[in-house]
Design a protein around this motif. Structure first.
Motif, PDB file in Angstrom:
ATOM      1  N   HIS A 134       0.838  -1.209   0.000  1.00  0.00           N
ATOM      2  CA  HIS A 134       0.000   0.000   0.000  1.00  0.00           C
ATOM      3  C   HIS A 134       0.869   1.253   0.000  1.00  0.00           C
ATOM      4  N   HIS A 179       1.456   5.402  -2.004  1.00  0.00           N
ATOM      5  CA  HIS A 179       0.866   6.494  -2.801  1.00  0.00           C
ATOM      6  C   HIS A 179       1.982   7.275  -3.495  1.00  0.00           C
ATOM      7  N   GLU A 223      -8.119   2.698  -2.589  1.00  0.00           N
ATOM      8  CA  GLU A 223      -8.638   2.257  -1.336  1.00  0.00           C
ATOM      9  C   GLU A 223     -10.046   2.790  -1.133  1.00  0.00           C
ATOM     10  N   HIS A 252      -6.266  -2.208   5.243  1.00  0.00           N
ATOM     11  CA  HIS A 252      -4.964  -1.572   5.201  1.00  0.00           C
ATOM     12  C   HIS A 252      -4.747  -0.764   6.473  1.00  0.00           C
ATOM     13  N   ASP A 302       1.951   2.893   3.326  1.00  0.00           N
ATOM     14  CA  ASP A 302       1.036   4.033   3.157  1.00  0.00           C
ATOM     15  C   ASP A 302       1.848   5.305   2.869  1.00  0.00           C
TER      16      ASP A 302
END
Ligand code: NI
Length: 253
Positions: free
Chosen positions: A5, A7, A91, A152, A202
């Protein structure tokens, strides 16, 4: 190491994105799942996956952003998900901490996106903050266990973890497990079988200690693996291998 996960579409990576991604590879990161949060970011997520062999994409609208959804949203997501490297819808979820979108709108779009995932036979990446009861109800009502997925950055209790796993969902572990006073995440890692855990950053958010507050990146998965290994008293390389297999199996990478 796998970052399930991330970004990398985030503007915090604009100055040096390619450099950071190169460094991830040289640190031993083999797969990164870049999660969508808006239609625009989902599109960028797909572009990143096209450009980099080790990046895979999830497409979806985050609960913070669902007020912007309209009649076309599901069709656009379906179209984006045609790309072979799209491995999940996400997500998606509920966030009753910030309440950036009205709760009924959050619930509506969570249901709609789970339905799309069922149609496409893709797992879902779930964001859940202070909405434990509603999210479990929706996952049950929408038969999300048919597709499974991951919670997550899991923030719940051991009891919640048990319910999540009973629904066929995996538990995502990231930076917060290293924070001081991280009693709940540590208990959850201790309780959860190794074959149900995924590692994640994340990034650029939630950097683990001792980097808390700094920009996070996938090379720091090493710290999460060390922490899981320490909590469970299992060899680092066994944890690395098992969590990598869990992610590869879940996302079909
Ligand atoms: Ni995220």
């Amino acid at each position: 190491m796998i970052d399930s996960h991330a970004h990398y579409d985030d503007k915090k990576f604009d100055p040096d994105r390619d450099e950071v991604l190169r460094e991830c590879v040289s640190q031993g990161v083999t797969h990164i799942v870049n999660a969508g949060s808006t239609i625009e970011n989902s599109r960028i997520s797909v572009e990143l996956a096209r450009k980099h062999p080790f990046i895979y994409a999830a497409v979806g609208v985050h609960p913070h952003e669902v007020s912007q959804c309209d009649n076309n949203t599901i069709d656009v997501l379906r179209e984006l998900a045609r790309e072979s490297k799209v491995v999940a819808i996400g997500e998606i979820g509920l966030d009753y901490h910030y309440d950036f979108s009205p709760r009924d709108v959050q619930r509506e779009w969570l249901s709609k996106q789970i339905n799309l995932a069922r149609e496409l036979k893709l797992p879902v990446i779930i964001h859940n903050r202070e909405s434990h009861k509603d999210i479990l109800d929706i996952l049950r009502n929408e038969k999300a266990s048919d597709i499974g997925g991951v919670f997550h950055c899991f923030s719940g209790s051991v009891e919640m973890a048990r319910e999540v796993m009973n629904l066929g969902f995996k538990i995502g572990i990231g930076g917060p497990v290293t924070f001081k006073n991280a009693h709940k995440p540590i208990d959850v890692v201790r309780y959860t079988p190794l074959d149900m855990l995924l590692t994640e950053t994340d990034c650029p958010y939630l950097a683990p200690e001792p980097y808390r507050g700094k920009r996070n990146w996938s090379g720091l998965i090493k710290i999460i693996l060390e922490k899981i290994s320490e909590i469970k008293g299992i060899d680092y390389y066994m944890v690395e291998e098992a969590t990598a297999k869990n992610a590869i199996d879940l996302f079909g990478m």
